[in-house]
Structure formats: C-alpha cells, structure tokens
Scaffold this active site. Structure first.
Site, mmCIF file in Angstrom:
data_model
loop_
_atom_site.group_PDB
_atom_site.id
_atom_site.type_symbol
_atom_site.label_atom_id
_atom_site.label_comp_id
_atom_site.label_asym_id
_atom_site.label_seq_id
_atom_site.Cartn_x
_atom_site.Cartn_y
_atom_site.Cartn_z
ATOM 1 C CB THR A 27 3.193 -7.718 -69.717
ATOM 2 O OG1 THR A 27 3.771 -8.796 -68.971
ATOM 3 C CG2 THR A 27 2.660 -8.253 -71.027
ATOM 4 C CB VAL A 86 11.327 -14.604 -64.451
ATOM 5 C CG1 VAL A 86 10.927 -13.952 -63.127
ATOM 6 C CG2 VAL A 86 10.738 -16.010 -64.556
ATOM 7 C CE LYS A 87 9.612 -5.821 -67.837
ATOM 8 N NZ LYS A 87 8.452 -5.196 -68.525
ATOM 9 C CB ILE A 88 14.219 -9.771 -61.883
ATOM 10 C CG1 ILE A 88 13.842 -11.249 -62.012
ATOM 11 C CG2 ILE A 88 14.742 -9.458 -60.490
ATOM 12 C CD1 ILE A 88 12.882 -11.730 -60.966
#
Length: 217
Positions: A27, A86-88
């Site tokens: 997402t 966790v999207k970074i």
C-alpha cells in the site's frame, strides 16, 4: 515468485486471497487516499484490517522524510502486527532508517527505486525488499524490465538476501517478463493477476467440452 496485490481496497484483497495465490499486500498514501482512508488512527486500523485478511507480508509506508521521524513511525507500524513490513523511501535518510531497522530486527521495503545503484544501497543497508517501479520507468520511455535484470545480476553477484519486489506493475505481461528475469515478488492490481487466467483456447475448449457433454445428457 510471490504475488502481492497493490491496493488498499479490502474487497479486492479478499478476492485475491480467495484465489489462493496471494502472498502479501503493498500500500501507499495514494492508495489509502483513493479508498477514502484518512486520519492517522483510521490508517493504522486499516493496516490491521488488511493483515487480518491475508497470510503474508503487508507493506505500510512511513510519511516522515527525516531519520528520527521515520524511525518513530516505523516502530509504531511494526508494533501493529507481525505481518507489517515498514516501507521506506529511497532517500539518504531512508537508507539510514533501513540500516537502523535491519539492526533492530524490523523488516523493510525500500520504495521508489529507479536505478540499480539505489537498489545496491538498499541491499547494503539490509532492506528486506527493494521496490523498483517498472511501470513509471516505462511511462518515461525507459525500459523498466531492464532495471529488474540489472538488479538481479548485482544481487546474484554478491548473494544479497534482499528480495526484488517488482512494483508499478501495469499488466499481465509485466508479471510474465518479471518472472522470466527472476524478480522475487511482483505487486500490481488484481486485474494483472487475473489476466494470467485468460486464454481464448481455454474458453473455446471448455465451451466445446460442455457442448459435447450436453448432447448426450
């Protein structure tokens, strides 16, 4: 190859899960906004709702662009559910955050990757996934699939554990080409996955089988 669906739409996620081939969800803030999910608490709840539908990893993106902010947000996201990754973003502070999370046992997805050099840095920092956006490269007349091939070669050369997550998948052929090249994961719309089901000879063959059966029954 793992199949992720790139959406925040719960109905589409359920449909993909029911198909039996879904391995995870990605997402981003744009997809959340598209579904009308606004406000920090509502967004966090939505991530948990997604995790309760699927069995695999769910990428949840930070909004902060500074190291301390990304660490704070990332730790909060990781605490939501064991499936959260966790999207970074691929920026200098993001690489620092990925290294921090890697050292502390929090899985990450480095997003907005558009070059092999960026993918190399993400792997060096310990990213779990790296997300090259092949569709957006195609949009500016650059070969997105070639980027997947370059990253595959580099990762194989040095035996990096980081998984190549082919993102910005636009259609079914993107999936097939990424599979040939060796992408570990694809993420795209439900339509691109369902496109793999379709072939006119399957339809005509089934139609004939049923017609022949009905002649004698």
């Amino acid at each position: 190859m793992k199949f992720f669906i790139d959406t925040a739409n719960l109905d589409q996620i359920r449909e993909a899960q029911d198909l039996g081939v879904l391995d995870g969800v990605t997402t981003n803030p744009s997809l959340m906004a598209k579904e009308g999910i606004t406000g920090r608490n509502n967004i966090l709840k939505h991530y948990v709702d997604i995790c309760n539908i699927v069995d695999g990893d769910v990428s949840a993106e930070v909004i902060a662009t500074d190291f301390k902010g990304m660490v704070k947000e990332g730790e909060q996201l990781a605490e939501l559910h064991d499936q959260i990754v966790v999207k970074i973003p691929m920026i200098k502070e993001g690489i620092k955050a990925i290294k921090y999370f890697s050292d502390n046992g929090i899985r990450t997805n480095c997003t907005l990757v558009f070059s092999a050099g960026q993918a190399l840095l993400a792997a060096k920092a310990g990213a779990t996934y790296v997300s090259p956006f092949i569709g957006r490269l195609d949009d500016i007349s650059t070969d997105g699939l070639n980027l997947i091939a370059e990253i595959r070669l580099i990762y194989d050369n040095y035996e990096f554990d980081t998984q190549i997550l082919a993102a910005s998948i636009r259609h079914t052929m993107h999936i097939l080409e990424c599979a040939k090249i060796g992408a570990d994961v694809m993420t795209g719309p439900l339509s691109s996955i369902e496109g793999l089901l379709k072939h006119p000879l399957t339809d005509s063959g089934l139609e004939k089988f049923l017609a022949d059966y009905n002649k004698g029954n």
